[in-house]
Design an enzyme around this catalytic site. Structure first.
Site, mmCIF file in Angstrom:
data_model
loop_
_atom_site.group_PDB
_atom_site.id
_atom_site.type_symbol
_atom_site.label_atom_id
_atom_site.label_comp_id
_atom_site.label_asym_id
_atom_site.label_seq_id
_atom_site.Cartn_x
_atom_site.Cartn_y
_atom_site.Cartn_z
ATOM 1 N N HIS A 140 0.823 -1.220 0.000
ATOM 2 C CA HIS A 140 0.000 0.000 0.000
ATOM 3 C C HIS A 140 0.857 1.269 0.000
ATOM 4 O O HIS A 140 0.678 2.121 -0.887
ATOM 5 C CB HIS A 140 -0.990 -0.013 1.176
ATOM 6 N N HIS A 167 3.616 7.252 5.302
ATOM 7 C CA HIS A 167 2.385 7.903 5.758
ATOM 8 C C HIS A 167 1.596 7.127 6.806
ATOM 9 O O HIS A 167 0.899 7.729 7.604
ATOM 10 C CB HIS A 167 1.479 8.269 4.568
ATOM 11 N N ASP A 168 1.688 5.814 6.841
ATOM 12 C CA ASP A 168 0.949 5.024 7.836
ATOM 13 C C ASP A 168 1.810 4.535 8.998
ATOM 14 O O ASP A 168 1.315 3.853 9.892
ATOM 15 C CB ASP A 168 0.284 3.810 7.174
ATOM 16 N N GLU A 218 0.632 6.059 12.429
ATOM 17 C CA GLU A 218 -0.736 5.659 12.766
ATOM 18 C C GLU A 218 -0.849 4.158 13.035
ATOM 19 O O GLU A 218 -1.631 3.741 13.883
ATOM 20 C CB GLU A 218 -1.668 6.053 11.614
ATOM 21 N N ASP A 219 -0.064 3.345 12.333
ATOM 22 C CA ASP A 219 -0.289 1.898 12.375
ATOM 23 C C ASP A 219 0.891 1.056 12.853
ATOM 24 O O ASP A 219 0.839 -0.169 12.777
ATOM 25 C CB ASP A 219 -0.708 1.413 10.978
ATOM 26 N N ASP A 222 -2.906 8.443 -1.252
ATOM 27 C CA ASP A 222 -3.414 7.485 -0.268
ATOM 28 C C ASP A 222 -4.865 7.110 -0.546
ATOM 29 O O ASP A 222 -5.223 5.925 -0.552
ATOM 30 C CB ASP A 222 -3.277 8.068 1.139
#
Length: 188
Positions: A30, A54-55, A58-59, A122
């Site tokens: 992704h 980018h993630d 957050e993840d 995204d």
């Protein structure tokens, strides 16, 4: 080694062992897709590095402080623009709408054009994934998500498409618009 190449290594390590929701593919696919989409609109290395990162905040266990230390303040700001306050002490389904509203407000107020490019990359990668699942499962696909109501998902993705409309000359925006309308046709 470029910052983009270092970001790939950082993201691969951060997302190690993760899988994409509802799919068996390694999660890192992704962020790499997001970077490829962004690269169709810009050669800005900060944006491309942020795309693969980018993630991570957050993840994964990565922090904005780590990203800033390794990649600089702008990359950290770009990643922060894609990072929701997940409110870990509350059930995600209960906080979905407020998290999305906050994110949309951040998108509206951003003055860095890289933020919009990153968001477009995204969200297009997400909607491509949703479209493939929607073709197989229809709106049942939303049962895999915190927000199961297709109308709420439609509101979110239609709002994003509108907020990103100043990028409408890019094929990526046109694809996002078309896929959003295909998936949510007839959903109000």
């Amino acid at each position: 080694m470029t910052a983009f190449e270092q970001a790939i290594i950082f993201a691969v390590r951060a997302h190690e062992g993760q899988r994409r929701r509802g799919e068996s593919t390694p999660y890192i696919i992704h962020p790499m897709e997001v970077a490829a989409i962004c690269a169709s609109m810009t050669s800005d290395e900060d944006v491309l590095a942020a795309a693969v990162l980018h993630d991570t905040v957050e993840d994964t266990n990565a922090t904005l402080e780590q990203i800033e230390a390794q990649f600089g303040a702008r990359v950290a700001r770009l990643v922060a623009a894609e990072t929701e306050n997940k409110r870990a002490n509350l059930p995600p389904a209960e906080t979905w709408r407020i998290r999305k509203q906050e994110s949309l407000e951040d998108l509206k107020s951003s003055t860095d054009p890289g933020v919009k490019i990153l968001w477009l990359g995204d969200k297009l990668a997400n909607i491509r994934s949703f479209y493939r699942a929607w073709q197989r499962r229809g709106h049942e696909l939303w049962n895999d998500f915190n927000q199961k109501d297709p109308a709420q998902q439609a509101w979110y993705y239609r709002t994003i498409t509108a907020l990103l409309s100043d990028l409408k000359e890019h094929a990526a925006w046109q694809e996002l618009r078309d896929d959003v309308e295909r998936i949510f046709e007839g959903v109000n």
